[in-house]
Scaffold this active site. Structure first.
Site: not given
Ligand code: DQA
Length: 145
Positions: A24, A81, A101, A103
């Protein structure tokens, strides 16, 4: 008249900076809020920026935003999810929704490949790190104006 945008962040995003920095990055949520505020100022947007670890609180904030905002940016984090409740709440909005997101969930574990937010989203921005939030605001400026 300026565009009003609500930016919502889901669980564990308050831990950015210490949370899996190899995935992240090292920016904190406060850094991301500042980036959003700077981007919003240049787009003459009014933003509210919030984070919650509680699904129901996110649902309530979405309900409260009905007819009050011109666009929503959401990083629902883990709830992306799992949450039918967030999916249903987002359907109440008539304004565009951008899913963000940090990632790219598609490049990670299988359980991150499905998103309950995506069917409602006008656009999905993923894998761009914090810059994805700025891109989401730019996208809203072009869609919502
Ligand atoms: C996220 C991706 C999600 O799968 C994960 O549970 C997160 C962060 C992202 O910003 O990449 O908490 O949303």
């Amino acid at each position: 008249m300026s565009i009003k945008v609500l930016i919502l962040n889901g669980p564990n995003l308050n831990m950015l900076g210490q949370r899996e920095p190899e995935i992240y990055g090292d920016q904190t949520l406060a850094d991301i809020e500042k980036l959003c505020r700077d981007q919003a100022a240049s787009l003459e947007m009014e933003i509210a920026f919030r984070q919650s670890n509680h699904e129901g609180e996110l649902v309530t904030w979405i309900q409260d935003a009905v007819d009050q905002i011109d666009g929503l940016v959401i990083n629902a984090a883990g709830y992306t999810h799992t949450s039918v409740a967030l999916h249903d709440a987002l359907k109440l909005l008539s304004c565009p929704v951008i899913e963000v997101h940090l990632s790219d969930p598609q490049e990670r574990e299988d359980f991150r490949h499905f998103s309950y937010i995506e069917p409602i989203a006008a656009r999905v921005i993923k894998g761009q790190g914090a810059e994805g939030y700025a891109q989401a605001l730019k996208a809203l400026a072009s869609i919502a104006s």
